[in-house]
Write an enzyme that holds these catalytic residues in place. Structure first.
Site, PDB file in Angstrom:
ATOM      1  N   HIS A  28       0.840  -1.189   0.000  1.00  0.00           N
ATOM      2  CA  HIS A  28       0.000   0.000   0.000  1.00  0.00           C
ATOM      3  C   HIS A  28       0.882   1.249   0.000  1.00  0.00           C
ATOM      4  CE1 HIS A  28      -2.422  -3.278   1.603  1.00  0.00           C
ATOM      5  NE2 HIS A  28      -3.514  -2.586   1.335  1.00  0.00           N
ATOM      6  N   HIS A 262      -4.227   3.306  -3.239  1.00  0.00           N
ATOM      7  CA  HIS A 262      -4.339   2.752  -1.894  1.00  0.00           C
ATOM      8  C   HIS A 262      -3.623   1.419  -1.741  1.00  0.00           C
ATOM      9  CE1 HIS A 262      -6.080   0.770   1.608  1.00  0.00           C
ATOM     10  NE2 HIS A 262      -6.551   1.935   2.018  1.00  0.00           N
ATOM     11  N   GLU A 426     -18.517  -5.204  23.996  1.00  0.00           N
ATOM     12  CA  GLU A 426     -17.735  -6.439  24.014  1.00  0.00           C
ATOM     13  C   GLU A 426     -16.536  -6.393  23.071  1.00  0.00           C
ATOM     14  OE1 GLU A 426     -21.984  -7.622  25.056  1.00  0.00           O
ATOM     15  OE2 GLU A 426     -21.037  -6.406  23.499  1.00  0.00           O
ATOM     16  N   HIS A 488     -29.281 -16.446  23.299  1.00  0.00           N
ATOM     17  CA  HIS A 488     -28.285 -16.358  24.351  1.00  0.00           C
ATOM     18  C   HIS A 488     -27.633 -17.707  24.661  1.00  0.00           C
ATOM     19  CE1 HIS A 488     -29.683 -12.341  24.899  1.00  0.00           C
ATOM     20  NE2 HIS A 488     -29.054 -12.157  26.048  1.00  0.00           N
TER      21      HIS A 488
END
Length: 682
Positions: A28, A262, A426, A488
């Protein structure tokens, strides 16, 4: 220093990077061409580091969150005098090279974290800044400042788009991590398009809303403006800072401001045109003018002096506070105090027992005082995961009068607090834990329900890839959590986590196995450990009748055996199913069937044992083997063989009380007995 020398140094960094990418025909080039000026100013005027000792404790940390621009980082490391040669630069992205495609922790001197997936590096940097603040508050004394450094990062549009970065930035602002500074390579371009296609919010206002200071530099080539922005960032000690530097991807190349600059080499012709456009000789490749190298390598002298000054401060600190200095040294060396685990309880036999999450909480709090490096928290689930370190303080700005402190773990709010409250974040929690571990001086833990490991998996994978000592605590480890239902209830999570190399997964079967599991987790040095704990009570086994829980250290062990030690059948269980196989074994033995019960809390620990031990636990001559686990059967056949069986779950759960689910899904004594007998008959 003349502006001409500034420019020569910047262009040296640019074209070392461009030539790296071109020679490798991979990489890159766009970011180094645009971001070299900001990196140069940071590394030569503001950052504190010693190339001769990349692991010096009080160095500043630098994270290239936009890891695809690794060529720029390697150019900086070489130019400032780290143990990276020009030959290493020339072997960019090649087999065995120190200059991998993305920066890799532990592989290249001076690389602080492995950055590849975007957003992770920014979150790691938040963890490092958090670590510096906690370590400084718990270590420094009046007149003796031995922990005092900053965390710097270069971030990209892609980093700021990723959700993990938003989570981490929000928390960093709340915690007022004023020693964190992020330079934003604001070039309006991503890999496949301009940012107008996907990214139109006001990034400055967004970060201001998070509680950050924001500074704009309109011209990414303006060295003085960048310098002033960095000074202003350092002056604000209450807020992290985002410096929005308007750059041009692929600066000076025919593809400037295009996504085409890029992620692909410029090509031989365009490399030559870029050098011509910026007044750089087209030959030779990898040109390093002596004046530029001499100037940038002054970092060696600055670094040696900075470290010497720190060593002098440490000497004074050691004389004034010898006990604290010894504790700090032990913490930084990742050494445990003698008998650190002396207060971990032994749990008496109890048919009712307790949930292993509850046992885990008791165990953590029993040894926490002896292991000051243990710091961490949960994603808003302390009451459920039982991972609060009681009375050891909450890492938070001091509360203002009338501010709600509900949920405090005791010990007050301060930067010395060892409980980190992550909120419902999380993904960032796991990535911040990685940053804490990479910073050094911490055994970080994080905690949530096992099902939410799916949100954390990218960071868990990276902790395994880097070999970082992080303890991931997951509770509610099976469908036996009950009424919350299939959203869950983890089914496939254990199998998918066991698939990650260098991650030790432990699912203890009772309170005493949980105690040994925590000992293993704390003693492990160069790998993450994952603990999977139950929501529901499980029997605390009678160790007078069963083997010692210390067998967990070997991953699997004979829990109970046939009377003559020659089983016809082997039952294997983990976690909450260990008690189930013991009950089934009693019934089978009453019918005259010779049964061995094996507790196998950790595949990884078992696989690390000699073949002789593995054959001792699972004799190759015994083909009737049944593994019982409340999760996906995937992977279990390596232990039960072609003629064995697995009682698992290959479907999603349901909303019902735990005992109903276990009955309906076949996790009963009678069904285990029936499945075992079928194997004997087959």
């Amino acid at each position: 220093m003349s502006n001409d020398l500034d420019q020569q140094c910047i262009d040296t960094l640019r074209f070392l990077s461009v030539d790296m990418v071109q020679k490798a025909n991979s990489g890159h080039p766009g970011l180094p061409l645009g971001a070299a000026p900001m990196a140069y100013v940071l590394w030569t005027r503001h950052m504190k580091y010693n190339p001769a000792n990349p692991q010096w404790t009080d160095r500043d940390r630098f994270v290239l969150s936009a890891g695809h621009g690794s060529a720029l980082l390697y150019s900086l490391l070489f130019a400032t005098g780290y143990d990276l040669s020009l030959d290493d630069i020339k072997h960019f992205r090649q087999w065995g090279s120190k200059t991998a495609g993305h920066p890799e922790y532990g592989h290249t001197p001076g690389v602080e974290v492995t950055t590849g997936p975007l957003g992770q590096g920014l979150a790691n940097a938040v963890g490092m800044a958090l670590g510096e603040a906690q370590l400084a508050a718990s270590t420094n004394r009046d007149g003796h400042t031995v922990i005092d450094h900053r965390t710097w990062a270069i971030v990209s549009d892609g980093d700021l788009m990723e959700g993990v970065a938003s989570e981490a930035a929000s928390l960093a602002g709340h915690l007022k991590l004023g020693k964190l500074v992020c330079l934003y390579d604001d070039n309006y371009v991503t890999l496949s398009a301009g940012t107008d296609m996907t990214f139109s919010e006001d990034r400055a206002k967004r970060f201001e809303a998070y509680g950050w200071q924001t500074i704009t530099v309109p011209d990414g080539n303006d060295v003085a403006a960048i310098d002033n922005a960095l000074k202003a960032a350092c002056a604000d000690t209450e807020r992290p800072t985002l410096i929005l530097v308007r750059t041009h991807i692929g600066f000076g190349s025919p593809e400037q401001d295009s996504y085409k600059a890029h992620g692909s080499p410029l090509g031989t012709e365009d490399v030559a045109k870029t050098k011509q456009n910026l007044g750089w000789p087209t030959e030779p490749d990898f040109l390093v003018p002596e004046p530029a190298l001499a100037h940038m390598r002054q970092a060696r002298d600055r670094g040696a002096k900075a470290e010497a000054d720190w060593l002098s401060r440490m000497d004074g600190y050691s004389k004034a506070f010898p006990d604290e200095a010894k504790a700090l040294d032990r913490r930084l060396r990742a050494e445990l105090a003698p008998n650190w685990d002396a207060d971990i309880p032994t749990f008496p036999a109890d048919a009712k027992g307790m949930a292993t999450r509850v046992a885990g909480g008791k165990i953590m709090n029993a040894f926490a005082a002896a292991v000051p490096a243990l710091c961490g928290g949960s994603a808003d689930l302390d009451p459920s995961t039982h991972t609060a370190l009681k009375g050891l303080g909450d890492f938070n700005p001091a509360p203002t009068p009338g501010e709600d402190t509900e949920g405090s773990d005791g010990g007050g709010w301060s930067r010395a607090g060892r409980n980190f409250h992550y909120g419902v974040r999380e993904h960032a929690m796991a990535a911040i834990s990685n940053g804490l571990a990479a910073h050094g001086g911490f055994i970080p833990f994080d905690a949530t329900f096992l099902i939410f490991s799916d949100y954390m998996r990218p960071a868990i994978r990276l902790s395994a890839l880097m070999g970082l000592h992080v303890v991931h605590v997951f509770t509610h480890d099976s469908v036996a959590l009950g009424e919350d239902g299939p959203t869950h209830q983890p089914v496939e999570q254990l199998a998918s986590l066991r698939a990650i190399p260098n991650l030790t997964v432990i699912r203890p079967g009772d309170a005493n196995e949980t105690a040994v599991a925590w000992k293993v987790a704390v003693e492990t040095r160069h790998a993450p450990v994952l603990l999977a704990l139950t929501r529901q009570n499980v029997p605390t086994l009678d160790r007078q009748r069963c083997a010692s829980a210390d067998g967990l250290r070997k991953g699997a062990y004979v829990l109970s055996d046939a009377k003559d030690g020659k089983p016809a059948l082997i039952l294997i269980g983990t976690g909450s199913e260990v008690g189930l196989i013991l009950q089934a074994a009693e019934k089978l033995q009453a019918e005259g069937i010779a049964v061995r019960c094996v507790s196998m809390p950790s595949w990884e620990l078992f696989d690390a044992q000699p073949q002789s031990y593995r054959d001792e636990v699972l004799p190759p001559t015994v083909h009737a083997r049944l593994a019982v686990e409340l999760g996906s059967p995937q992977g279990w056949h390596r232990y039960v063989g072609d003629r064995g069986g697995v009682l698992g779950i290959d479907h999603f759960g349901a909303s019902a009380p735990a005992d109903v689910l276990l009955r309906e899904f076949g996790f009963t004594v009678d069904n285990v007995v029936a499945r075992a007998k079928a194997l004997l008959q087959g």
